[in-house]
Design a protein around this motif. Structure first.
Motif, PDB file in Angstrom:
ATOM      1  N   SER A  12      38.683  47.057  40.978  1.00  0.00           N
ATOM      2  CA  SER A  12      37.762  45.940  40.949  1.00  0.00           C
ATOM      3  C   SER A  12      38.719  44.911  40.369  1.00  0.00           C
ATOM      4  N   LEU A  13      38.306  43.522  40.829  1.00  0.00           N
ATOM      5  CA  LEU A  13      38.837  42.618  40.289  1.00  0.00           C
ATOM      6  C   LEU A  13      38.396  42.260  38.798  1.00  0.00           C
ATOM      7  N   ALA A  14      39.154  42.442  37.909  1.00  0.00           N
ATOM      8  CA  ALA A  14      38.901  42.401  36.593  1.00  0.00           C
ATOM      9  C   ALA A  14      39.021  40.958  36.085  1.00  0.00           C
ATOM     10  N   PHE A  15      38.292  40.529  35.081  1.00  0.00           N
ATOM     11  CA  PHE A  15      38.401  38.967  34.477  1.00  0.00           C
ATOM     12  C   PHE A  15      39.889  38.735  34.193  1.00  0.00           C
ATOM     13  N   ASN A  16      40.578  37.766  34.755  1.00  0.00           N
ATOM     14  CA  ASN A  16      41.778  37.394  34.547  1.00  0.00           C
ATOM     15  C   ASN A  16      41.857  35.753  34.502  1.00  0.00           C
ATOM     16  N   PHE A  17      42.631  35.469  33.413  1.00  0.00           N
ATOM     17  CA  PHE A  17      42.662  33.848  33.054  1.00  0.00           C
ATOM     18  C   PHE A  17      43.437  33.335  34.263  1.00  0.00           C
ATOM     19  N   SER A  18      44.456  33.989  34.896  1.00  0.00           N
ATOM     20  CA  SER A  18      45.210  33.552  35.822  1.00  0.00           C
ATOM     21  C   SER A  18      44.621  33.144  37.143  1.00  0.00           C
ATOM     22  N   GLN A  19      43.484  33.813  37.083  1.00  0.00           N
ATOM     23  CA  GLN A  19      42.459  33.568  38.473  1.00  0.00           C
ATOM     24  C   GLN A  19      42.158  32.256  38.523  1.00  0.00           C
ATOM     25  N   PHE A  20      41.925  31.498  37.574  1.00  0.00           N
ATOM     26  CA  PHE A  20      41.720  30.297  37.693  1.00  0.00           C
ATOM     27  C   PHE A  20      42.649  29.329  38.123  1.00  0.00           C
ATOM     28  N   ASP A  21      44.096  29.753  37.691  1.00  0.00           N
ATOM     29  CA  ASP A  21      44.989  29.013  38.121  1.00  0.00           C
ATOM     30  C   ASP A  21      45.527  29.314  39.657  1.00  0.00           C
ATOM     31  N   TYR A  22      45.109  30.292  40.058  1.00  0.00           N
ATOM     32  CA  TYR A  22      45.317  30.656  41.571  1.00  0.00           C
ATOM     33  C   TYR A  22      44.406  29.710  42.435  1.00  0.00           C
ATOM     34  N   ILE A  23      43.158  29.898  41.792  1.00  0.00           N
ATOM     35  CA  ILE A  23      42.086  29.145  42.669  1.00  0.00           C
ATOM     36  C   ILE A  23      42.349  27.546  42.571  1.00  0.00           C
ATOM     37  N   ARG A  24      42.823  26.859  41.538  1.00  0.00           N
ATOM     38  CA  ARG A  24      43.188  25.605  41.341  1.00  0.00           C
ATOM     39  C   ARG A  24      44.267  25.480  42.362  1.00  0.00           C
ATOM     40  N   ALA A  25      45.253  26.272  42.411  1.00  0.00           N
ATOM     41  CA  ALA A  25      46.304  25.785  43.091  1.00  0.00           C
ATOM     42  C   ALA A  25      45.993  25.726  44.562  1.00  0.00           C
ATOM     43  N   ALA A  26      45.164  26.836  44.997  1.00  0.00           N
ATOM     44  CA  ALA A  26      44.527  26.802  46.373  1.00  0.00           C
ATOM     45  C   ALA A  26      43.745  25.425  46.625  1.00  0.00           C
TER      46      ALA A  26
END
Length: 51
Positions: A12-26
Motif C-alpha cells: 500500500s502507498l504509505a504516507f510519504n512527504f516526498s509524494q507531494f514533491d512528485y505531484i508538484r513536479a508532475a
C-alpha cells in the motif's frame, strides 16, 4: 498428500512527504508542456498568416 502454500504480498502507498514533491513536479511538467504547445501553436499560426 499434498501441501499447498499460499503467499500473499500486499503493498500500500504509505504516507510519504516526498509524494507531494512528485505531484508538484508532475504538475510543473504538465504546465511546461502546455506552455510549449501554446507557443508552437502561436508560431504555426504566425507562419500560416505570413505564407
Amino acid at each position: 498428500m499434498s501441501d499447498t502454500i499460499f503467499t500473499v504480498n500486499a503493498q500500500s502507498l504509505a504516507f510519504n512527504f516526498s509524494q507531494f514533491d512528485y505531484i508538484r513536479a508532475a504538475q510543473a511538467g504538465v504546465k511546461a508542456a502546455n506552455a510549449a504547445l501554446r507557443d508552437i501553436r502561436e508560431q504555426v499560426e504566425e507562419d500560416a498568416a505570413v505564407t
